[in-house]
Design a protein around this motif. Structure first.
Motif, PDB file in Angstrom:
ATOM      1  N   SER A  13     125.980  93.518  -6.613  1.00 41.46           N
ATOM      2  CA  SER A  13     125.437  92.647  -7.650  1.00 41.46           C
ATOM      3  C   SER A  13     125.930  93.080  -9.014  1.00 41.46           C
ATOM      4  O   SER A  13     126.411  94.198  -9.193  1.00 41.46           O
ATOM      5  CB  SER A  13     123.918  92.677  -7.619  1.00 41.46           C
ATOM      6  N   LYS A  14     125.817  92.125  -9.973  1.00 38.12           N
ATOM      7  CA  LYS A  14     126.260  92.434 -11.336  1.00 38.12           C
ATOM      8  C   LYS A  14     125.207  93.220 -12.087  1.00 38.12           C
ATOM      9  O   LYS A  14     125.513  93.966 -13.010  1.00 38.12           O
ATOM     10  CB  LYS A  14     126.561  91.130 -12.084  1.00 38.12           C
ATOM     11  N   ALA A  15     123.936  92.995 -11.733  1.00 37.60           N
ATOM     12  CA  ALA A  15     122.859  93.738 -12.386  1.00 37.60           C
ATOM     13  C   ALA A  15     121.770  94.046 -11.346  1.00 37.60           C
ATOM     14  O   ALA A  15     121.684  93.377 -10.324  1.00 37.60           O
ATOM     15  CB  ALA A  15     122.264  92.933 -13.533  1.00 37.60           C
ATOM     16  N   VAL A  16     120.987  95.074 -11.663  1.00 32.88           N
ATOM     17  CA  VAL A  16     119.896  95.467 -10.762  1.00 32.88           C
ATOM     18  C   VAL A  16     118.606  95.595 -11.553  1.00 32.88           C
ATOM     19  O   VAL A  16     118.623  96.089 -12.693  1.00 32.88           O
ATOM     20  CB  VAL A  16     120.215  96.807 -10.044  1.00 32.88           C
ATOM     21  N   VAL A  17     117.503  95.133 -10.978  1.00 26.79           N
ATOM     22  CA  VAL A  17     116.204  95.319 -11.622  1.00 26.79           C
ATOM     23  C   VAL A  17     115.350  96.230 -10.750  1.00 26.79           C
ATOM     24  O   VAL A  17     115.208  95.979  -9.553  1.00 26.79           O
ATOM     25  CB  VAL A  17     115.467  93.971 -11.802  1.00 26.79           C
ATOM     26  N   ILE A  63     111.675  98.238 -28.557  1.00 23.19           N
ATOM     27  CA  ILE A  63     112.505  97.034 -28.520  1.00 23.19           C
ATOM     28  C   ILE A  63     113.430  97.006 -27.312  1.00 23.19           C
ATOM     29  O   ILE A  63     114.339  96.196 -27.246  1.00 23.19           O
ATOM     30  CB  ILE A  63     113.314  96.875 -29.836  1.00 23.19           C
ATOM     31  N   GLY A  64     113.173  97.881 -26.350  1.00 20.62           N
ATOM     32  CA  GLY A  64     114.031  97.825 -25.160  1.00 20.62           C
ATOM     33  C   GLY A  64     113.338  98.399 -23.944  1.00 20.62           C
ATOM     34  O   GLY A  64     113.908  99.189 -23.206  1.00 20.62           O
ATOM     35  N   SER A  65     112.098  97.999 -23.758  1.00 22.25           N
ATOM     36  CA  SER A  65     111.334  98.604 -22.667  1.00 22.25           C
ATOM     37  C   SER A  65     111.771  98.078 -21.307  1.00 22.25           C
ATOM     38  O   SER A  65     111.310  98.547 -20.281  1.00 22.25           O
ATOM     39  CB  SER A  65     109.834  98.372 -22.869  1.00 22.25           C
ATOM     40  N   ASN A  66     112.683  97.087 -21.274  1.00 18.46           N
ATOM     41  CA  ASN A  66     113.188  96.590 -19.995  1.00 18.46           C
ATOM     42  C   ASN A  66     114.524  97.207 -19.647  1.00 18.46           C
ATOM     43  O   ASN A  66     115.029  97.043 -18.555  1.00 18.46           O
ATOM     44  CB  ASN A  66     113.367  95.063 -20.043  1.00 18.46           C
ATOM     45  N   LEU A  67     115.088  97.943 -20.635  1.00 22.56           N
ATOM     46  CA  LEU A  67     116.417  98.526 -20.460  1.00 22.56           C
ATOM     47  C   LEU A  67     116.298  99.992 -20.038  1.00 22.56           C
ATOM     48  O   LEU A  67     115.294 100.641 -20.323  1.00 22.56           O
ATOM     49  CB  LEU A  67     117.196  98.466 -21.786  1.00 22.56           C
ATOM     50  N   VAL A  94     121.030 103.435 -17.833  1.00 24.01           N
ATOM     51  CA  VAL A  94     122.201 102.948 -17.098  1.00 24.01           C
ATOM     52  C   VAL A  94     122.398 101.473 -17.451  1.00 24.01           C
ATOM     53  O   VAL A  94     121.503 100.647 -17.227  1.00 24.01           O
ATOM     54  CB  VAL A  94     121.986 103.087 -15.577  1.00 24.01           C
ATOM     55  N   GLU A  95     123.554 101.154 -17.995  1.00 24.64           N
ATOM     56  CA  GLU A  95     123.810  99.776 -18.400  1.00 24.64           C
ATOM     57  C   GLU A  95     123.853  98.864 -17.186  1.00 24.64           C
ATOM     58  O   GLU A  95     124.490  99.184 -16.184  1.00 24.64           O
ATOM     59  CB  GLU A  95     125.143  99.714 -19.157  1.00 24.64           C
ATOM     60  N   GLY A  96     123.176  97.734 -17.264  1.00 21.22           N
ATOM     61  CA  GLY A  96     123.145  96.814 -16.133  1.00 21.22           C
ATOM     62  C   GLY A  96     121.982  97.061 -15.195  1.00 21.22           C
ATOM     63  O   GLY A  96     121.725  96.291 -14.293  1.00 21.22           O
ATOM     64  N   LEU A  97     121.267  98.141 -15.439  1.00 24.40           N
ATOM     65  CA  LEU A  97     120.100  98.474 -14.617  1.00 24.40           C
ATOM     66  C   LEU A  97     118.841  98.252 -15.461  1.00 24.40           C
ATOM     67  O   LEU A  97     118.716  98.831 -16.535  1.00 24.40           O
ATOM     68  CB  LEU A  97     120.192  99.931 -14.175  1.00 24.40           C
ATOM     69  N   PHE A 110     115.022  87.745 -19.689  1.00 25.43           N
ATOM     70  CA  PHE A 110     115.760  87.457 -20.923  1.00 25.43           C
ATOM     71  C   PHE A 110     116.709  88.588 -21.302  1.00 25.43           C
ATOM     72  O   PHE A 110     117.807  88.354 -21.797  1.00 25.43           O
ATOM     73  CB  PHE A 110     114.787  87.144 -22.061  1.00 25.43           C
ATOM     74  N   ALA A 111     116.270  89.803 -21.059  1.00 28.15           N
ATOM     75  CA  ALA A 111     117.131  90.953 -21.361  1.00 28.15           C
ATOM     76  C   ALA A 111     118.394  90.882 -20.512  1.00 28.15           C
ATOM     77  O   ALA A 111     119.488  91.195 -20.986  1.00 28.15           O
ATOM     78  CB  ALA A 111     116.381  92.259 -21.095  1.00 28.15           C
ATOM     79  N   ILE A 112     118.240  90.427 -19.258  1.00 26.13           N
ATOM     80  CA  ILE A 112     119.400  90.334 -18.368  1.00 26.13           C
ATOM     81  C   ILE A 112     120.333  89.214 -18.837  1.00 26.13           C
ATOM     82  O   ILE A 112     121.559  89.353 -18.828  1.00 26.13           O
ATOM     83  CB  ILE A 112     118.942  90.109 -16.914  1.00 26.13           C
ATOM     84  N   ARG A 113     119.736  88.102 -19.283  1.00 23.75           N
ATOM     85  CA  ARG A 113     120.565  87.017 -19.793  1.00 23.75           C
ATOM     86  C   ARG A 113     121.416  87.502 -20.972  1.00 23.75           C
ATOM     87  O   ARG A 113     122.613  87.276 -21.021  1.00 23.75           O
ATOM     88  CB  ARG A 113     119.704  85.817 -20.222  1.00 23.75           C
TER      89      ARG A 113
END
Lengths: 592, 115, 344
Positions: free
Chosen positions: C100-104, C299-303, C306-309, C333-336
């Motif tokens: 995958s391009k990104a992982v949550v 301002i980045g609690s979803n990040l 690791v970039e993309g994770l 939205f962060a992934i978008r």
């Protein structure tokens, strides 16, 4: 005129002898009357012979140290044994030449300087003395290396030095190389010497040698000897003779008392600072490296022991177990705590005003009086299991501290509050004796230790639940079912090293599951870090030490981690999800 | 002082500008965790001495913090140093060391109980 | 190659997947259990409205069906590996390797194992339950409410902060939801057993969310729940199965003994063990509390580092249902943003 060089040696030795005479004289006279009687009664018995044997094995051969660390043992043996033999054979040589032993002490020491001619056996003796010198020099070489890199000795850290020690150490390092040079110079001048001095002598011939140079070297030898002798009583080398005195007194049955006394001092001075205790200490895991026993003993000698150092010790007993000199390190430390806290001991006056318990069993006397202890009340799993086993086996018991109870006194003892502990001991002792039970059952090794050491309960046998349950199994009063579960056992410090109980818990575990061995067990087992012996260790540091201990215990991924101490159990479960169980719980489960 | 048969009562207000800090400073210097107390009371509830007497280590700590040392000596002498509080404290306060420091501090500063 | 792989099919995972799908990205969810919904399956009602948890669950099941989300059940993640081209390779208990391009990471939390607080007697004494046990009991309740030893309770105690704010449990943090849960459960029990006396033993009450404080007040005024400021230290069992609690009433500065028929331990939230394991496999940074460390708290609690994770929900710390849902939406939205920026 040129023989004035004997002066430093002679004066140094005279000084040393006087100081030793006074010091040892004072120490022995300050021993208690009973201890002195013990000496008088044992001096002409087998005990003296045993002491001589041990002095030879430990003071000269360094057998215990050799067992722990061969290279370190060899180094110490080179100095001790080599020097001893060189003195003995120096006198033999002197006797062979002069035909008498009544010569001034500098003749055997500086024999090569005085005697250059042939006598019967001269070749043999010269070579023998050269061999002994070479033997010591290998030790000196190792000593140099040890200072540079202690790791080759299998020890991570070597002892730190104070100035007087340094003087003595450096003069000691010089003594034998100087002797080699001096004897070689003489050998060069007179064309004699053994295989070593003659060979080195050839070098001297090659660079050109004269008698003033020879004399200078003998001066150097004598000076280093003299300096060493003067520094001796004020340095760690005091251990050389004190250790022998200690061995004799120990064989005469003298025991360390709670209060610091003359015998404690003899033990303190017996420490050779070999550093074995530094390495076994788990405090290193938490980067604490100033409170190991060797430093504490040094601080006691120098009278600069701080509270922080004194109280920062788990009193796990690993160093005491490892000590090649067999110094009672735990009790010595406790004696210092007793000294430091003697001004503020509590009298627990409230104990006198407590209401008397209603006797739980009036009709018949109980088989067992059970003392759970403070810690067991915090581990209801252990408490419930012990009671369940007792009920199932049909044991008539009295639960001494079911609702309320005073502490056993061991935690106070560990903190040095000796007088206060005695008050609790007296209170509990009376209750135990009142029960008329023949067995006192305990489930906490901390209590167990103080009951054994300090309660003087006479006919009453004190049993830890692991010992008692094994007895119940052997009597057929309970049956255990074996499972396939793998178990490792952690020896609690107070139960294992403290009271020597290693096998009963293991036997029970073999009956209930598959017992696996661990790398460091029994006398070498690690402390869980929860010990009440330490007053100042932070929780964070305790956790670090605990994690290391768990690593060793869980290496083989056992199903169950078993222990026999509520405090160990509580320490291990803290913060991790491992299945930790007390022997009592395992036995209770296996009964079904 | 002359006894008039009555005395003035001490103000009940805590004056934070006028607190006897000798003991508390000594304890904190040697055992900084003492400051982490959140007064949950689990030390007191589990206390072996508290089970036998009116000893309340949490309250005593609070009083020491406020420099109220009138009965500290009598109270701290009830502690048996068993260590249950040490095992229970949610903040990891080195309670046994605190007790020893209180005892030593009282000796050093020669603080005596008020009769 | 799919756009986003979501680890965890709890409400955080589902909400992220739904939002991403609506934004036009292709997602799959990997869930280790046999059903979706995570811990919500075990809850009876939700605070502060006493709404049934199954209602919320039904909503998400519905949303999932509507969008025909791809969900792999009974599948647990072994490792997450970032490739040189910035994409991810996810190894699971299944034979296929997901790319995958990104992982949550929406792997959630686990509840504190109350056996670790031995002095509270969980699994030693019959009448000691955890808050989670009580939810299950309430959910399956038929007829009259009774204690595990089959008695209509006359006295019940709730113990706050079990495994939270506790150095001895290894958890220094506050789980923040147990306070309000205790109040909710206390009210519920009082409704079921109006004659029972109910105690809550707390250190501090943290009623941080909307409606929480009101609920606390209602518990005091309407339901007469007694709040005792003191932390439980020891539990003993009487021969009749009742429990003896030792607590200090710190406001009265007196130790007190409470005899109860049932004890409820408000267990805290811990980072799931699996989170720790696969975090190691991809160099994901965890905070000292073992939860995942967000890149920026504000301002980045979803990040993550690791970039993309990305993270969603309680994998970064304790959260309520509505906090989780909001956090998950923000993750989408962060992934978008991430996809737009990397495409540029």
């Amino acid at each position: 005129m040129e023989t004035y060089f004997i002066l430093p040696f002679t004066l140094g030795m005279l000084f040393l002898l006087i100081v030793l005479f006074i010091k040892y004289g004072l120490w022995i006279t300050k021993l208690s009357h009973i201890d002195k009687l013990r000496i008088v009664q044992s001096i002409f018995t087998r005990r003296s012979w045993d002491a001589i044997k041990e002095s030879f094995l430990e003071g000269l051969v360094h057998r215990n140290m050799y067992k722990r660390n061969p290279l370190l043992g060899y180094m110490h043996m080179c100095f001790a044994m080599g020097w001893f033999l060189i003195i003995v054979f120096g006198h033999v040589e002197c006797y062979m030449y002069y035909g008498t032993l009544a010569k001034a002490p500098w003749y055997p020491i500086f024999f090569q300087y005085y005697v250059h001619e042939w006598f019967p056996g001269e070749r043999f003796m010269t070579n023998l003395m050269d061999f002994l010198l070479l033997y010591i020099l290998t030790g000196v070489l190792l000593a140099y290396f040890k200072r540079i890199n202690s790791k080759i000795f299998g020890i991570k850290k070597t002892t730190k030095l104070k100035p007087l020690d340094r003087v003595a150490l450096i003069s000691l390092w010089f003594i034998f190389p100087m002797r080699l040079l001096a004897e070689s110079a003489t050998a060069a001048l007179y064309g004699n010497g053994g295989f070593l001095t003659n060979t080195v002598g050839q070098l001297f011939v090659w660079i050109g040698v004269n008698s003033s140079m020879e004399s200078m070297l003998w001066w150097g030898y004598s000076l280093s000897l003299g300096l060493f002798f003067v520094g001796f009583p004020f340095s760690r080398y005091m251990h050389i003779f004190t250790e022998i005195l200690f061995i004799f007194l120990r064989h005469y049955g003298i025991k360390l008392k709670k209060q610091f006394n003359s015998y404690s001092r003899i033990q303190v001075y017996s420490c050779s600072r070999c550093g074995v205790c530094i390495d076994v200490c788990q405090m290193h895991v938490a980067n604490i490296s100033n409170n190991q026993s060797v430093y504490i003993l040094k601080n006691i000698r120098d009278q600069n022991l701080t509270d922080r150092k004194l109280y920062n010790c788990l009193l796990c007993g690993r160093c005491e177990q490892a000590c090649p000199v067999r110094i009672n390190l735990n009790d010595l430390r406790i004696s210092q705590r007793i000294r430091a806290t003697k001004e503020f001991n509590s009298d627990y006056a409230f104990l006198q005003t407590l209401p008397v318990d209603e006797p739980q069993m009036i009709d018949s006397k109980p088989e067992v009086i059970y003392f759970a202890g403070c810690m067991t009340h915090m581990t209801p799993g252990i408490k419930k299991s012990v009671l369940k086993v007792l009920d199932k086996a049909g044991v008539k018991y009295q639960f001494m501290d079911k609702e309320k109870g005073a502490c056993c006194g061991r935690p106070l003892m560990l903190a040095g509050q000796y007088e206060a502990a005695k008050k609790l001991i007296a209170y509990n002792r009376e209750k135990i004796l009142e029960s008329r039970a023949p067995i006192l059952l305990v489930s906490c090794p901390i209590c167990y230790k103080v009951f054994k050491d300090d309660y003087e309960l006479g006919q009453i046998t004190i049993k830890h639940h692991s010992e008692y349950f094994l007895e119940l199994v052997n009597q057929g009063r309970i049956q255990l079912a074996q499972s396939e579960k793998t178990i490792v056992y952690h020896d609690p410090c107070e139960l294992g090293r403290g009271c020597g109980v290693y096998e009963p818990p293991r036997e029970l575990l073999r009956m209930t599951g598959q017992l696996q061995s661990v790398q460091q067990e029994k006398v070498n087992s690690l402390c869980c870090s929860g010990s009440l012996g330490d007053l100042s260790l932070s929780m964070a540091d305790r956790n670090v030490i605990k994690a290391e201990t768990l690593k060793v215990l869980l290496q083989k991924n056992p199903d169950v981690l078993a222990t026999a101490c509520p405090l160990c159990k509580k320490t291990f479960v803290k913060g991790v999800d491992v299945q930790v169980k007390d022997i009592a719980e395992i036995v209770a489960e296996a009964m079904e | 002082m002359r006894n008039f048969g009555f005395s003035t009562t001490k103000s009940r207000t805590i004056d934070y500008g006028d607190i006897d800090r000798r003991l508390i400073s000594y304890i904190l210097e040697n055992e900084p965790t003492f400051n982490a107390c959140l007064s949950c009371g689990s030390c007191t509830a589990i206390c072996s001495a508290g089970n036998l007497t009116s000893f309340n280590i949490r309250k005593l700590s609070l009083q020491i913090r406020l420099g109220d040392l009138e009965k500290t000596h009598e109270e701290i002498d009830k502690c048996m140093l068993c260590g249950k509080c040490l095992l229970e404290c949610p903040r990891g306060i080195n309670t046994r060391n605190v007790v020893m420091l209180i005892k030593k501090g009282l000796t050093i500063f020669e603080i005596k109980d008020k009769a | 190659m799919i756009d986003v792989l979501i680890i965890g099919g709890g409400i955080a995972g589902i909400e992220t997947a739904c939002s991403l799908q609506d934004l036009g990205y292709e997602t799959i969810i990997v869930e280790k259990e046999k059903t979706i919904g995570g811990h919500l399956n075990d809850w009876d009602t939700l605070f502060p409205t006493h709404r049934s948890a199954s209602e919320v669950l039904a909503h998400y099941t519905d949303e999932t069906r509507k969008r025909a989300l791809t969900i792999y059940l009974n599948t647990y993640v072994i490792s997450v590996k970032k490739q040189d081209d910035g994409t991810f390779e996810v190894h699971t208990s299944r034979d296929v390797v997901f790319r995958s391009k990104a992982v949550v990471v929406a792997s959630g939390y686990k509840l504190f194992n109350a056996e670790r607080k031995e002095e509270y007697g969980y699994k030693i004494y019959d009448n000691v339950l955890t808050s989670a046990d009580l939810e299950v009991k309430l959910k399956d309740l038929k007829g009259e409410f009774k204690t595990p030893t089959d008695k209509v309770p006359e006295r019940i105690a709730f113990i706050h902060c079990v495994g939270s704010r506790d150095e001895k449990s290894g958890n220094h943090y506050c789980s923040k939801l147990c306070c309000v849960t205790a109040v909710k459960q206390a009210i519920h029990l009082k409704q079921l057993c109006p004659k029972a006396e109910i105690f809550c033993c707390y250190m501090d009450l943290r009623m941080y969310g909307p409606g929480f404080e009101e609920m606390y007040r209602e518990a005091q005024e309407k339901y007469h729940i007694q709040f005792i400021r003191g932390r439980l230290s020891e539990v003993g069992e009487n021969s009749n199965g009742t429990l003896q609690l030792k607590v200090e009433d710190t406001l009265a500065a007196r130790p007190c003994k409470i005899q109860v028929d049932m004890l409820v331990l408000m267990v805290g939230m811990e980072s799931a063990k699996s989170t720790e394991l696969f975090a190691q496999s991809c160099g994901l940074k965890c905070a000292p509390n073992r939860f995942i460390q967000p890149l920026d708290h504000h301002i980045g609690s979803n990040l993550t580092n690791v970039e993309g994770l990305f993270t969603a929900g309680t994998s970064i710390g304790p959260m309520s249902v509505f906090d989780t849902v909001n956090h998950a939406k923000a993750t989408a939205f962060a992934i978008r943003d991430y996809f737009i920026n990397t495409a540029r």
